[in-house]
Design a protein around this motif. Structure first.
Motif, PDB file in Angstrom:
ATOM      1  N   UNK A   1      43.414 -37.693 -33.978  1.00  0.00           N
ATOM      2  CA  UNK A   1      44.521 -37.158 -33.180  1.00  0.00           C
ATOM      3  C   UNK A   1      44.431 -37.710 -31.765  1.00  0.00           C
ATOM      4  N   UNK A   2      45.521 -38.218 -31.247  1.00  0.00           N
ATOM      5  CA  UNK A   2      45.496 -38.737 -29.879  1.00  0.00           C
ATOM      6  C   UNK A   2      45.444 -37.577 -28.878  1.00  0.00           C
ATOM      7  N   UNK A   3      45.093 -37.904 -27.643  1.00  0.00           N
ATOM      8  CA  UNK A   3      45.035 -36.863 -26.612  1.00  0.00           C
ATOM      9  C   UNK A   3      46.396 -36.208 -26.453  1.00  0.00           C
ATOM     10  N   UNK A   4      47.460 -37.037 -26.448  1.00  0.00           N
ATOM     11  CA  UNK A   4      48.813 -36.485 -26.292  1.00  0.00           C
ATOM     12  C   UNK A   4      49.110 -35.479 -27.390  1.00  0.00           C
ATOM     13  N   UNK A   5      48.726 -35.830 -28.635  1.00  0.00           N
ATOM     14  CA  UNK A   5      48.979 -34.915 -29.753  1.00  0.00           C
ATOM     15  C   UNK A   5      48.200 -33.619 -29.592  1.00  0.00           C
ATOM     16  N   UNK A   6      46.933 -33.753 -29.126  1.00  0.00           N
ATOM     17  CA  UNK A   6      46.113 -32.560 -28.898  1.00  0.00           C
ATOM     18  C   UNK A   6      46.783 -31.658 -27.879  1.00  0.00           C
ATOM     19  N   UNK A   7      47.242 -32.272 -26.787  1.00  0.00           N
ATOM     20  CA  UNK A   7      47.866 -31.465 -25.735  1.00  0.00           C
ATOM     21  C   UNK A   7      49.142 -30.794 -26.239  1.00  0.00           C
ATOM     22  N   UNK A   8      49.912 -31.530 -27.039  1.00  0.00           N
ATOM     23  CA  UNK A   8      51.130 -30.939 -27.604  1.00  0.00           C
ATOM     24  C   UNK A   8      50.790 -29.741 -28.491  1.00  0.00           C
ATOM     25  N   UNK A   9      49.701 -29.877 -29.253  1.00  0.00           N
ATOM     26  CA  UNK A   9      49.283 -28.775 -30.124  1.00  0.00           C
ATOM     27  C   UNK A   9      48.866 -27.572 -29.280  1.00  0.00           C
ATOM     28  N   UNK A  10      48.145 -27.852 -28.173  1.00  0.00           N
ATOM     29  CA  UNK A  10      47.723 -26.758 -27.275  1.00  0.00           C
ATOM     30  C   UNK A  10      48.952 -26.047 -26.707  1.00  0.00           C
ATOM     31  N   UNK A  11      49.951 -26.849 -26.305  1.00  0.00           N
ATOM     32  CA  UNK A  11      51.163 -26.264 -25.726  1.00  0.00           C
ATOM     33  C   UNK A  11      51.897 -25.388 -26.734  1.00  0.00           C
ATOM     34  N   UNK A  12      51.822 -25.837 -27.987  1.00  0.00           N
ATOM     35  CA  UNK A  12      52.483 -25.083 -29.045  1.00  0.00           C
ATOM     36  C   UNK A  12      51.948 -23.647 -29.113  1.00  0.00           C
ATOM     37  N   UNK A  13      50.637 -23.510 -28.916  1.00  0.00           N
ATOM     38  CA  UNK A  13      50.031 -22.184 -29.044  1.00  0.00           C
ATOM     39  C   UNK A  13      49.907 -21.443 -27.722  1.00  0.00           C
ATOM     40  N   UNK A  14      50.428 -22.041 -26.652  1.00  0.00           N
ATOM     41  CA  UNK A  14      50.247 -21.440 -25.316  1.00  0.00           C
ATOM     42  C   UNK A  14      51.064 -20.161 -25.182  1.00  0.00           C
ATOM     43  N   UNK A  15      50.457 -19.102 -24.599  1.00  0.00           N
ATOM     44  CA  UNK A  15      51.209 -17.853 -24.457  1.00  0.00           C
ATOM     45  C   UNK A  15      51.077 -17.202 -23.089  1.00  0.00           C
ATOM     46  N   UNK A  16      50.476 -17.923 -22.119  1.00  0.00           N
ATOM     47  CA  UNK A  16      50.457 -17.343 -20.780  1.00  0.00           C
ATOM     48  C   UNK A  16      50.568 -18.442 -19.744  1.00  0.00           C
ATOM     49  N   UNK A  17      51.041 -18.081 -18.560  1.00  0.00           N
ATOM     50  CA  UNK A  17      51.230 -19.069 -17.512  1.00  0.00           C
ATOM     51  C   UNK A  17      49.885 -19.646 -17.067  1.00  0.00           C
ATOM     52  N   UNK A  18      48.863 -18.784 -17.075  1.00  0.00           N
ATOM     53  CA  UNK A  18      47.528 -19.266 -16.650  1.00  0.00           C
ATOM     54  C   UNK A  18      47.043 -20.363 -17.576  1.00  0.00           C
ATOM     55  N   UNK A  19      47.208 -20.108 -18.872  1.00  0.00           N
ATOM     56  CA  UNK A  19      46.805 -21.076 -19.885  1.00  0.00           C
ATOM     57  C   UNK A  19      47.608 -22.362 -19.696  1.00  0.00           C
ATOM     58  N   UNK A  20      48.898 -22.211 -19.410  1.00  0.00           N
ATOM     59  CA  UNK A  20      49.760 -23.372 -19.242  1.00  0.00           C
ATOM     60  C   UNK A  20      49.288 -24.238 -18.080  1.00  0.00           C
ATOM     61  N   UNK A  21      48.876 -23.553 -17.003  1.00  0.00           N
ATOM     62  CA  UNK A  21      48.434 -24.314 -15.828  1.00  0.00           C
ATOM     63  C   UNK A  21      47.164 -25.099 -16.135  1.00  0.00           C
ATOM     64  N   UNK A  22      46.273 -24.521 -16.942  1.00  0.00           N
ATOM     65  CA  UNK A  22      45.058 -25.245 -17.354  1.00  0.00           C
ATOM     66  C   UNK A  22      45.443 -26.488 -18.147  1.00  0.00           C
ATOM     67  N   UNK A  23      46.390 -26.299 -19.074  1.00  0.00           N
ATOM     68  CA  UNK A  23      46.820 -27.444 -19.885  1.00  0.00           C
ATOM     69  C   UNK A  23      47.458 -28.505 -18.989  1.00  0.00           C
ATOM     70  N   UNK A  24      48.269 -28.022 -18.024  1.00  0.00           N
ATOM     71  CA  UNK A  24      48.927 -28.943 -17.100  1.00  0.00           C
ATOM     72  C   UNK A  24      47.888 -29.797 -16.360  1.00  0.00           C
TER      73      UNK A  24
END
Ligand code: ZN
Ligand code: ZN
Length: 580
Positions: A1-24
């Motif tokens: 899995x490429x990094x981009x795909x991993x990040x997309x998967x993480x975003x898919x399961x994201x449920x809080x703004x704090x988590x989103x900022x970490x992913x960002x």
């Protein structure tokens, strides 16, 4: 899995703004900030999700070099449903100016939603133009939002044109048109759509039924309501709490407590609206004891009462004359449930004291109200003054109504009646002068009666009904038979021949709308059928007496819901016991 795909998967399961900022942050670390899929997902989360943040969405959007259509849709949608819909329209304008993307049905729909909320009818027409030029005029979603936007801006006829012009309609479009009509007060038109839906074999869902039932409540269309009840039960929609609540509300407001109770008993889940509907139904029908029992049951089952609950209780107490109980509930609101009494609760208290003849107390409670006292309250007090023939406090009420520039002919006539009953001829003359000098307007009165599934509306001295000749002929006979039973025409009449107003006993008009509606009901329904009338003003004393004697002479139960309360006429007596 490429990094981009991993990040997309993480975003898919994201449920809080704090988590989103970490992913960002991870996105930056890996230099993926200009990956359109990733930036689009980030933006979508911030703009649309409940745990998003519009300010953050704006920053993200500003950093996207060439926003795609779905990016525009996200940002427009976020602002359209959020705190500043005007900003959504600014983004929509920018989108039209951008050379990389054109609006799709989502961006149009959300721009229209924003426009509906902002209340800008010119913009609505402008978006409509763009919709046509972009070839979206047959899109069901866009058309449905166009309808809502036009109707929300007070242009229900244009909304109707859009609806009629649609080549295909889904259930959402039908439901939207029903709600457009209903919000515009066009309840008959909304109910007419149901007949069309049945003809065109369109299915219904919970939203359809709730929308239609609310129209039935407004016009007192009980028969149609019962038909919708059957339909709900056929389609398995009685388990829908909104449908069940609407049915309880309908039956309660039509005075059919047995049916309201049977719906209530069949419900497995109840919410505060369910309880409120039951308490209000029993309260306004003059059964305070039952209303109080429901209240106790409500508390036992752990539901938290709202201010509406107390309105139901207070109006019940006032109709049944339970002054002490009413006072207790009024205080309980704030002391036990931390609910501040609102202006309507004060109105109930004035009614409670006033009906019981404690007019000084009623005046006192008006004095303690922290709100600007509205005309309705003074009018309530005036009504009580009429019941108890108290001209002194009646004058105070009229003075306040005049001060609020809210005094209407009905109010003056009410006080004139009090004077007349106290044999104060000067008082009557004063009221007549007041009406003339203030150029006081009258509210036209009308009554509705449902025959079969059709609702007929009558105005005072109505000449517009196709069967008018028959109705007026019959009316003479009805009056004759009512007289034989004891009806005395216009017993306390204060003649004001220059005034044609309705809803108050003293008008000179002979044919108030409820008389026409009752007569029509007698002609068009089989013997023994109950007649249900809805009236927009208070029933006047003459019509009240007329209805009593007609109920006796023709052995019919007549139920009149006027602006203030229910009157059940049966065998020559009324449930209100002459207090209204
Ligand atoms: Zn009348
Ligand atoms: Zn009555």
């Amino acid at each position: 899995m490429s990094t981009a795909q991993t990040i997309l998967a993480l975003l898919q399961g994201c449920n809080s703004l704090r988590r989103l900022k970490t992913i960002h942050a991870q996105v930056f670390v890996h230099g993926l900030q200009s990956n359109p899929s990733i930036s689009g997902k980030l933006l979508h989360f911030c703009a649309v999700s409940v745990s998003g943040c519009l300010a953050y969405a704006r920053t993200l959007f500003d950093r996207i070099e060439c926003p795609q259509t779905h990016d525009w849709s996200s940002i427009i949608r976020g602002f359209a449903v959020g705190a500043s819909p005007l900003e959504a329209l600014l983004y929509y304008n920018d989108m039209l100016g951008s050379s990389f993307s054109c609006p799709d049905s989502y961006s149009f729909s959300f721009a229209l939603k924003a426009c509906e909320r902002v209340g800008n009818e010119r913009k609505c027409g402008e978006i409509h133009g763009t919709v046509i030029r972009s070839g979206y005029e047959t899109d069901v979603l866009v058309c449905t939002n166009l309808m809502r936007c036009y109707a929300g801006n007070g242009m229900v006829e244009v909304a109707q044109k859009v609806f009629e012009g649609m080549s295909e309609r889904d259930l959402v479009s039908w439901n939207s048109m029903i709600s457009c009509y209903s919000q515009a007060g066009l309840h008959h038109e909304a109910l007419g759509l149901y007949r069309r839906m049945s003809k065109e074999n369109v299915d219904v869902d919970g939203f359809t039924l709730v929308g239609l039932l609310s129209c039935c409540i407004h016009v007192g269309a009980l028969n149609l309501g019962v038909e919708l009840h059957r339909r709900a039960s056929r389609e398995g929609l009685l388990g829908n709490i909104y449908v069940a609540n609407a049915l309880i509300d309908l039956y309660g407001k039509c005075g059919d407590l047995a049916r309201a109770l049977s719906i209530f008993n069949g419900m497995s889940i109840r919410d505060v609206f369910t309880w409120n509907s039951m308490i209000t139904a029993y309260g306004v029908n003059g059964c305070a004891d039952e209303a109080i029992l429901f209240f106790k049951q409500m508390l036992r089952e752990g539901a938290r009462p709202s201010s509406i609950t107390f309105l139901g209780l207070l109006s019940g107490c006032s109709h049944q004359g339970l002054v002490d109980k009413g006072v207790e509930f009024f205080h309980m609101m704030s002391s036990k449930f931390n609910l501040k009494p609102e202006i309507k609760h004060y109105g109930c208290m004035v009614d409670l004291y006033g009906r019981a003849g404690k007019l000084e107390k009623a005046l006192e409670i008006i004095g303690t109200s922290p709100f600007l006292v509205d005309p309705v309250i003074w009018r309530t007090l005036l009504g009580s003054c009429k019941i108890h023939q108290n001209a002194r406090i009646g004058e105070i009420a009229i003075k306040n109504l005049v001060q609020l520039s809210a005094c209407n002919a009905g109010d003056c006539i009410l006080l004139a009646t009090i004077y007349a009953e106290c044999n104060d001829k000067q008082g009557v003359a004063r009221m007549r002068r007041l009406i003339k000098s203030q150029g006081i307007r009258t509210t036209p009165g009308w009554s509705w009666i449902e025959i079969g599934n059709q609702v007929h509306r009558f105005f005072v001295d109505d000449q517009s009904h196709p069967d008018r000749d028959e109705i007026y002929r019959k009316l003479e006979e009805v009056i004759y038979r009512a007289r034989l039973a004891g009806y005395v025409n216009n017993k306390f009449q204060v003649t004001m021949p220059d005034l044609k107003c309705e809803g108050h006993m003293e008008s000179s008009s002979k044919y108030h709308s409820e008389k026409l509606a009752i007569t029509f009901g007698l002609v068009r329904t089989p013997e023994g059928t109950n007649l249900r009338i809805v009236k927009n003003l208070r029933i006047c004393r003459d019509c009240h007496s007329f209805a009593k004697f007609v109920s006796q002479a023709f052995s019919r139960e007549i139920i009149v819901r006027d602006r203030v309360r229910f009157h059940h006429f049966r065998g020559g007596v009324c449930s209100c016991k002459e207090y209204w």
